[in-house]
Design a protein around this motif. Sequence first.
Motif, mmCIF file in Angstrom:
data_model
loop_
_atom_site.group_PDB
_atom_site.id
_atom_site.type_symbol
_atom_site.label_atom_id
_atom_site.label_comp_id
_atom_site.label_asym_id
_atom_site.label_seq_id
_atom_site.Cartn_x
_atom_site.Cartn_y
_atom_site.Cartn_z
ATOM 1 N N SER A 54 28.392 59.081 27.819
ATOM 2 C CA SER A 54 28.499 59.857 26.568
ATOM 3 C C SER A 54 28.451 61.363 26.792
ATOM 4 O O SER A 54 28.986 62.128 25.995
ATOM 5 N N LEU A 55 27.837 61.813 27.873
ATOM 6 C CA LEU A 55 27.757 63.249 28.167
ATOM 7 C C LEU A 55 28.927 63.731 29.021
ATOM 8 O O LEU A 55 29.140 64.929 29.165
ATOM 9 N N GLY A 56 29.639 62.786 29.602
ATOM 10 C CA GLY A 56 30.766 63.154 30.461
ATOM 11 C C GLY A 56 30.344 63.630 31.839
ATOM 12 O O GLY A 56 31.163 64.073 32.625
ATOM 13 N N GLN A 57 29.053 63.543 32.138
ATOM 14 C CA GLN A 57 28.516 63.995 33.426
ATOM 15 C C GLN A 57 27.454 63.019 33.926
ATOM 16 O O GLN A 57 26.667 62.488 33.146
ATOM 17 N N GLN A 58 27.430 62.828 35.221
ATOM 18 C CA GLN A 58 26.378 62.052 35.874
ATOM 19 C C GLN A 58 25.506 63.038 36.638
ATOM 20 O O GLN A 58 26.014 63.966 37.275
ATOM 21 N N VAL A 59 24.197 62.862 36.580
ATOM 22 C CA VAL A 59 23.248 63.740 37.252
ATOM 23 C C VAL A 59 22.725 63.010 38.494
ATOM 24 O O VAL A 59 22.151 61.928 38.377
ATOM 25 N N VAL A 60 22.934 63.604 39.671
ATOM 26 C CA VAL A 60 22.561 62.955 40.929
ATOM 27 C C VAL A 60 21.622 63.867 41.727
ATOM 28 O O VAL A 60 22.001 64.991 42.075
ATOM 29 N N PRO A 61 20.412 63.392 42.027
ATOM 30 C CA PRO A 61 19.535 64.182 42.896
ATOM 31 C C PRO A 61 20.078 64.156 44.326
ATOM 32 O O PRO A 61 20.674 63.161 44.746
ATOM 33 N N ASP A 62 19.884 65.248 45.050
ATOM 34 C CA ASP A 62 20.431 65.329 46.404
ATOM 35 C C ASP A 62 19.481 66.094 47.312
ATOM 36 O O ASP A 62 19.093 67.225 47.013
ATOM 37 N N PHE A 63 19.104 65.452 48.419
ATOM 38 C CA PHE A 63 18.325 66.078 49.484
ATOM 39 C C PHE A 63 19.177 65.949 50.737
ATOM 40 O O PHE A 63 19.593 64.844 51.094
ATOM 41 N N THR A 64 19.468 67.067 51.396
ATOM 42 C CA THR A 64 20.348 67.053 52.557
ATOM 43 C C THR A 64 19.787 67.906 53.682
ATOM 44 O O THR A 64 19.280 68.998 53.444
ATOM 45 N N ILE A 65 19.892 67.380 54.897
ATOM 46 C CA ILE A 65 19.615 68.166 56.106
ATOM 47 C C ILE A 65 20.846 68.039 56.998
ATOM 48 O O ILE A 65 21.299 66.930 57.274
ATOM 49 N N LYS A 66 21.366 69.186 57.439
ATOM 50 C CA LYS A 66 22.521 69.205 58.332
ATOM 51 C C LYS A 66 22.101 69.782 59.679
ATOM 52 O O LYS A 66 21.428 70.811 59.740
ATOM 53 N N LEU A 67 22.516 69.106 60.751
ATOM 54 C CA LEU A 67 22.254 69.559 62.117
ATOM 55 C C LEU A 67 23.517 69.328 62.954
ATOM 56 O O LEU A 67 24.378 68.537 62.566
ATOM 57 N N PRO A 68 23.601 69.987 64.101
ATOM 58 C CA PRO A 68 24.722 69.691 64.993
ATOM 59 C C PRO A 68 24.735 68.198 65.333
ATOM 60 O O PRO A 68 23.677 67.555 65.415
ATOM 61 N N GLY A 69 25.921 67.644 65.522
ATOM 62 C CA GLY A 69 26.053 66.223 65.826
ATOM 63 C C GLY A 69 25.234 65.772 67.024
ATOM 64 O O GLY A 69 24.771 64.635 67.071
ATOM 65 N N SER A 70 25.042 66.660 67.974
ATOM 66 C CA SER A 70 24.250 66.312 69.163
ATOM 67 C C SER A 70 22.774 66.082 68.827
ATOM 68 O O SER A 70 22.035 65.534 69.636
ATOM 69 N N GLU A 71 22.348 66.493 67.623
ATOM 70 C CA GLU A 71 20.955 66.340 67.195
ATOM 71 C C GLU A 71 20.759 65.164 66.243
ATOM 72 O O GLU A 71 19.763 65.098 65.527
ATOM 73 N N VAL A 72 21.687 64.211 66.249
ATOM 74 C CA VAL A 72 21.587 63.069 65.341
ATOM 75 C C VAL A 72 20.281 62.298 65.551
ATOM 76 O O VAL A 72 19.707 61.752 64.602
ATOM 77 N N GLY A 73 19.773 62.274 66.764
ATOM 78 C CA GLY A 73 18.497 61.595 67.050
ATOM 79 C C GLY A 73 17.341 62.209 66.271
ATOM 80 O O GLY A 73 16.431 61.497 65.825
ATOM 81 N N THR A 74 17.371 63.526 66.113
ATOM 82 C CA THR A 74 16.346 64.215 65.318
ATOM 83 C C THR A 74 16.444 63.779 63.861
ATOM 84 O O THR A 74 15.426 63.505 63.216
#
Length: 143
Positions: free
Chosen positions: A41-61
């Motif tokens: 009915s509002l035409g919008q969905q509200v989505v919480p978002d928590f993101t951490i980005k690191l270099p791909g070589s740090e995927v283990g972290t």
Amino acid sequence: MKKLTSQQTLEKDQRMNKQWLLGFIESAATFSIILKKSNNSLGQQVVPDFTIKLPGSEVGTLEKIQEILQAGNIYYRNKETKDEAILKATKLEEVKNIISLFKSTDFISETKQKKFQIWSECIELINKKQHLTKEGFLKIALL
């Protein structure tokens, strides 16, 4: 086997302390509310978002952080080059867990502390389903 809470996992692993994790969050995490077009009915969905980005070589972290937070999924920005790894949590229960873990924590950065507090307020409104009303949606949008 009983599943450990985030706090218990954090206490269990002595190599990973709360201050170390807080350092990553202060330097590399974002707290966001995403507004997506929707057929509601509002035409919008509200989505919480928590993101951490690191270099791909740090995927283990990121995997270790994911284990401690018990939240999110890990993606690569580009699956072929794997140049950037991203830990992203958007489920309400997961972001509430992150909030409870850091609610009483003083961030070093006043800016990051303020962003965390505003994000936490938005999550509280979402948890109370106020985002489904025009008034609640506007309150979130204006925070």
